[in-house]
Design an enzyme around this catalytic site. Structure first.
Site, PDB file in Angstrom:
ATOM      1  N   SER A 206     -12.790   5.441  -3.542  1.00  0.00           N
ATOM      2  CA  SER A 206     -11.411   5.756  -3.897  1.00  0.00           C
ATOM      3  C   SER A 206     -11.273   5.822  -5.411  1.00  0.00           C
ATOM      4  O   SER A 206     -11.472   4.835  -6.124  1.00  0.00           O
ATOM      5  CB  SER A 206     -10.463   4.695  -3.338  1.00  0.00           C
TER       6      SER A 206
ATOM      7  N   HIS B 261     -12.165   9.982  -2.151  1.00  0.00           N
ATOM      8  CA  HIS B 261     -10.784   9.717  -1.715  1.00  0.00           C
ATOM      9  C   HIS B 261      -9.890   9.698  -2.951  1.00  0.00           C
ATOM     10  O   HIS B 261     -10.163   8.996  -3.923  1.00  0.00           O
ATOM     11  CB  HIS B 261     -10.763   8.366  -1.000  1.00  0.00           C
TER      12      HIS B 261
ATOM     13  N   ASP C  92      -6.006   9.127  -4.241  1.00  0.00           N
ATOM     14  CA  ASP C  92      -4.695   8.580  -3.894  1.00  0.00           C
ATOM     15  C   ASP C  92      -3.594   9.183  -4.753  1.00  0.00           C
ATOM     16  O   ASP C  92      -3.639   9.106  -5.981  1.00  0.00           O
ATOM     17  CB  ASP C  92      -4.699   7.061  -4.112  1.00  0.00           C
TER      18      ASP C  92
ATOM     19  N   MET D 141       0.486   8.922  -5.391  1.00  0.00           N
ATOM     20  CA  MET D 141       1.630   8.030  -5.139  1.00  0.00           C
ATOM     21  C   MET D 141       2.866   8.523  -5.877  1.00  0.00           C
ATOM     22  O   MET D 141       2.751   9.074  -6.978  1.00  0.00           O
ATOM     23  CB  MET D 141       1.302   6.626  -5.639  1.00  0.00           C
TER      24      MET D 141
ATOM     25  N   HIS E 232      -5.081  11.613  -0.244  1.00  0.00           N
ATOM     26  CA  HIS E 232      -4.210  10.711   0.514  1.00  0.00           C
ATOM     27  C   HIS E 232      -2.827  10.725  -0.131  1.00  0.00           C
ATOM     28  O   HIS E 232      -2.630  10.144  -1.203  1.00  0.00           O
ATOM     29  CB  HIS E 232      -4.841   9.308   0.475  1.00  0.00           C
TER      30      HIS E 232
ATOM     31  N   MET F 290       0.587   9.439  -0.547  1.00  0.00           N
ATOM     32  CA  MET F 290       1.501   8.313  -0.284  1.00  0.00           C
ATOM     33  C   MET F 290       2.832   8.680  -0.908  1.00  0.00           C
ATOM     34  O   MET F 290       3.219   8.153  -1.956  1.00  0.00           O
ATOM     35  CB  MET F 290       0.921   7.034  -0.885  1.00  0.00           C
TER      36      MET F 290
ATOM     37  N   MET G 213      -4.143   2.183   7.558  1.00  0.00           N
ATOM     38  CA  MET G 213      -4.106   1.406   6.316  1.00  0.00           C
ATOM     39  C   MET G 213      -4.351  -0.067   6.646  1.00  0.00           C
ATOM     40  O   MET G 213      -3.701  -0.631   7.515  1.00  0.00           O
ATOM     41  CB  MET G 213      -2.754   1.558   5.617  1.00  0.00           C
TER      42      MET G 213
ATOM     43  N   ASP H  36      -8.582   2.058   5.044  1.00  0.00           N
ATOM     44  CA  ASP H  36      -8.367   2.126   3.598  1.00  0.00           C
ATOM     45  C   ASP H  36      -7.663   0.862   3.139  1.00  0.00           C
ATOM     46  O   ASP H  36      -6.555   0.573   3.592  1.00  0.00           O
ATOM     47  CB  ASP H  36      -7.517   3.378   3.310  1.00  0.00           C
TER      48      ASP H  36
HETATM   49  C1  DX5 Z   1      -4.176   1.844  -1.650  1.00  0.00           C
HETATM   50  C2  DX5 Z   1      -4.986   3.105  -1.656  1.00  0.00           C
HETATM   51  C3  DX5 Z   1      -6.432   2.852  -1.529  1.00  0.00           C
HETATM   52  C4  DX5 Z   1      -7.008   1.993  -2.622  1.00  0.00           C
HETATM   53  C5  DX5 Z   1      -8.000   1.084  -1.979  1.00  0.00           C
HETATM   54  O1  DX5 Z   1      -2.863   2.104  -1.426  1.00  0.00           O
HETATM   55  O2  DX5 Z   1      -4.607   3.971  -0.605  1.00  0.00           O
HETATM   56  O3  DX5 Z   1      -7.190   4.043  -1.365  1.00  0.00           O
HETATM   57  O4  DX5 Z   1      -7.622   2.717  -3.643  1.00  0.00           O
HETATM   58  O5  DX5 Z   1      -8.453   0.190  -2.911  1.00  0.00           O
HETATM   59  P1  DX5 Z   1      -9.351  -1.063  -2.561  1.00  0.00           P
HETATM   60  O6  DX5 Z   1     -10.582  -0.518  -1.878  1.00  0.00           O
HETATM   61  O7  DX5 Z   1      -9.630  -1.660  -3.897  1.00  0.00           O
HETATM   62  O8  DX5 Z   1      -8.551  -1.949  -1.664  1.00  0.00           O
HETATM   63 ZN    ZN Z   2      -5.916   5.715  -0.131  1.00  0.00          ZN
END
Ligand code: DX5
Ligand code: ZN
Length: 220
Positions: free
Chosen positions: A9, A33, A35, A37, A66, A68, A137, A175
């Site tokens: 990620s 991956h 993220d 947000m 991903h 969010m 999640m 994740d």
């Molecule tokens: C959290 C993200 C994850 C995050 C995971 O909301 O969706 O992808 O990067 O991080 P770790 O592996 O450090 O928990």
């Molecule tokens: Zn993620």
């Protein structure tokens, strides 16, 4: 050949040295991956379309984006144009998951559905054979470095059961809080696609960390 994948990620990478960090895992896995947000659906902000577009120029890795964020339908085309290979949206953020899957696929991309740990797992089960990936999640989304939630195993198993009952080949992803201890627990519960941020980019050698995570599943 293993029956699972590991997707580092990017959230846990050093944003000042993004390509250096991406290159450090490129030879160890094909998946990255990413993220996204919005500060609404989750209490945090991350990167957006221009960063995805920029890194796309320097790697052929599979970009697993991903989302969010609320109103995911507004961002499918921009991320498709930026070079995403798969877009995963949250089931909590749409009234029309199947329409969104169709929209994502209309750009030639794979489509994933993610579910927040506070949402009853039943809400995603009708779609296990409709999407390419279901992302359970295993932390409250928004931040890296959180702890794998107790209760995740039953949720993963429920999705695994539904996928198998329908004879689907849908990927089951997890994740959040995935590390050398939890990856095997999640695998045994039925997950086959592991997102790992801090366990990879927080390690001294990120490439080696991917290999170590892989062997935690295959060696035991
Ligand atoms: C959290 C993200 C994850 C995050 C995971 O909301 O969706 O992808 O990067 O991080 P770790 O592996 O450090 O928990
Ligand atoms: Zn993620």
């Amino acid at each position: 050949m293993s029956d699972f994948e590991i997707a580092p990620s990017l959230l846990a990478a050093d944003f000042g040295y993004l390509m250096r960090d991406i290159k450090s895992v490129e030879g160890k896995t094909g998946f990255l991956h990413i993220d996204i947000m919005d500060g609404h659906f989750v209490d945090n902000l991350s990167i957006g379309v221009p960063v995805v577009e920029s890194i796309r120029k320097y790697t052929d890795m599979f970009f697993d984006v991903h989302l969010m964020l609320t109103n995911p339908e507004k961002f499918i085309k921009p991320f498709a144009d930026a070079g995403a290979n798969m877009i995963t949206f949250h089931i909590e953020c749409t009234k029309d998951p199947e329409g969104l899957i169709d929209l994502i696929r209309s750009y030639g991309l794979k489509a994933g559905i993610s579910i927040h740990p506070h949402t009853p797992i039943e809400s995603v089960l009708p779609y296990v054979d409709k999407a390419d990936l279901i992302l359970v999640m295993t932390v409250v989304p928004g931040f890296g470095g959180s702890t794998y939630l107790a209760g995740s195993n039953d949720r993963i198993s429920a999705v695994r059961k539904a996928i198998d009952e329908k004879g689907a080949s849908t990927y089951l992803s997890v994740d959040g809080g995935i590390n050398k201890k939890t990856i095997k627990i999640a695998y045994d519960s039925g997950a086959r696609y592991f997102v790992a941020g801090s366990a990879v980019f927080g390690a001294e050698d990120a490439g080696k960390a991917v290999e170590e995570l892989r062997s935690c599943v295959t060696m035991s």
